[in-house]
Design a protein around this motif. Structure first.
Motif, PDB file in Angstrom:
ATOM      1  N   UNK A  84       0.848  -1.046   0.149  1.00 27.55           N
ATOM      2  CA  UNK A  84       0.080   0.050  -0.018  1.00 27.55           C
ATOM      3  C   UNK A  84       0.957   1.222  -0.111  1.00 27.55           C
ATOM      4  N   UNK A 237       1.015  -2.063  -6.989  1.00 28.23           N
ATOM      5  CA  UNK A 237       0.821  -0.777  -6.073  1.00 28.23           C
ATOM      6  C   UNK A 237      -0.550  -0.909  -6.068  1.00 28.23           C
ATOM      7  N   UNK A 238      -0.811  -0.399  -4.645  1.00 27.88           N
ATOM      8  CA  UNK A 238      -2.473   0.219  -4.502  1.00 27.88           C
ATOM      9  C   UNK A 238      -2.282   1.634  -3.760  1.00 27.88           C
ATOM     10  N   UNK A 239      -3.286   2.461  -3.933  1.00 29.65           N
ATOM     11  CA  UNK A 239      -3.181   3.542  -3.094  1.00 29.65           C
ATOM     12  C   UNK A 239      -4.270   3.575  -2.222  1.00 29.65           C
ATOM     13  N   UNK A 240      -3.670   4.073  -0.990  1.00 30.01           N
ATOM     14  CA  UNK A 240      -4.464   4.098   0.235  1.00 30.01           C
ATOM     15  C   UNK A 240      -4.694   5.695   0.972  1.00 30.01           C
TER      16      UNK A 240
END
Lengths: 258, 258
Positions: A84, A237-240
DNA sequence: CAGCACAAGTTGGCCAGCCAACTTGGCCCA
DNA sequence: TGGGCCAAGTTGGCTGGCCAACTTGTGCTG
């Protein structure tokens, strides 16, 4: 114990960051299972040979990124195993990568100088005819390509960037030393298909979906210092984000009271 | 009633929160001046009659909120107080759609009640064996499908949702009238491939990329009220975030051509 | 006068320990 | 059998102390 701390100090990173990076790695690799329980703070402290306070400092980072729960009386529980990118670290790819214990890398593919087009002038608030510096970089985590970064810099910033070595990892850090600060950013996230360059650099097929982050960064005075498009391989990837009504309400209260 | 939030914050038990609340108020009311320096940690510790560690814990909150700097060797500096952002768009699809001039729609595909699995128990902080309400909704803008929404509600919330008509547009609005408030949310954004249900409802091919937003929403007390996965068709929506050393906000907006 | 060395001040980080609040599971008793 | 009590385990919070790294101003020196 003091000798130990001194010994580990040579590695230039703080202990709690190492512990956090290690735990992050263990979590994302599934060592504790999905929705599994972490060892107790005391057990982790003994395992890493640090004090419980240091472990707590590390766990606070993981909690801030939403990786683990935190409830009094119960073991911490793994919430998710995805990597994250928290927005406190969103301003710098390098900073984010290091906080995960990954080694960030960057390879400059091209750097050109040319007049800004209409969209770039708009985003960077430039006069017509102003020249901009445009970079294309392939960014890696521990050697693996994960992202293509296309950045447009206004002259004041681009002149500094152009002087940097091609293999420099972080751009924001040397820029900060030149008094160019990255403090505010507007981000837009969506999905886009890979073009020929993306496919070649990232090793994916043309037309395959990429996670795109468009970003305009400004300094404290609101002057744009960067306009960038980052394209990530899916799954890397991930956006948090955390947002809250409460925090804004609190500041409104504070203003009303004076 | 402006003091109420502050009083609650101060009375919220832990010392470091009280110190943080007090410093927050002092900063926003300008006690240290614009871009002024804070007293040293040691001085604050003595002033509040707490240890330096407690002061550091409080200052960590302020730093996380972007109110003060933090650099080794120098006093902390006040960064600013500007913080006005409306999060209402973010917390409700319906409200967001209307603010764009689009007509939001929703069709309930299914609503079932079943025991929560391990991951859901953790996200919603439920006892083992607790039953949850799970909804699957297709959401439209002006009649065009744009998003599939899978939401898990805890019993207290689900009982209300289950009573709503299947064609009700907004869930959050009737819930608010039942005293269930959506104020805080953690979001994670990434890319995911459409499964069979997604493809059927959205009219896309199976395996085609969708923009996914995972969201956990809580009420003002921190109690989870919703755990949701929204999957958007590419090109229909983009997520926009502004983050800075001074504040952080996320909003959702319709995709523009650029 | 310019520049450098140094000391004081300040934050970052870590430790060992203590108590409080909370959760959980097991035991006892009605 | 069911419910309540209790103890062990765990995290939240706080203290006091120590050293390292860094910044800044001061005063000395060339």
């Amino acid at each position: 114990m003091t000798d130990m701390a001194l010994d580990q100090d040579r590695a230039a990173g703080s202990l709690y960051r190492k512990v956090a990076a290690d735990l992050r790695e263990a979590i994302t690799s599934g060592s504790f299972g999905e929705a599994g329980r972490l060892p107790a703070e005391g057990a982790l402290a003994e395992q890493y040979g640090v004090s419980r306070g240091t472990v707590r400092q590390a766990l606070a980072m993981l909690r801030a990124d939403g990786l683990v729960t935190s409830r009094r009386g119960t073991r911490r529980v793994v919430l998710g195993t995805a990597r994250v990118q928290s927005f406190s670290e969103l301003l710098s790819f390098t900073h984010w990568a290091r906080s995960m214990g990954e080694e960030p890398g960057g390879r400059l593919e091209s750097l050109i100088r040319r007049p800004a087009d209409a969209a770039e002038r708009e985003h960077l608030r430039l006069e017509p005819g102003t020249e901009v510096y445009v970079t294309l970089r392939l960014r890696t985590l521990s050697g693996i390509p994960v992202m293509v970064e296309r950045t447009v810099y206004p002259p004041r910033v681009g002149e500094v960037v152009a002087e940097l070595p091609a293999d420099v990892v972080s751009h924001t850090e040397p820029l900060r030393e030149h008094g160019i600060l990255f403090t505010d950013a507007d981000h837009t996230i969506d999905v886009v298909a890979a073009n020929a360059d993306d496919a070649r650099l990232l090793g994916c097929r043309r037309g395959s979906p990429l996670l795109r982050e468009k970003r305009r960064t400004t300094d404290p005075t609101g002057t744009p210092v960067e306009w960038s498009q980052d394209r990530y391989l899916p799954g890397t990837v991930a956006f948090s984000i955390h947002n809250s009504l409460a925090s804004s309400a609190l500041s409104r209260h504070a203003r009303e009271s004076d």
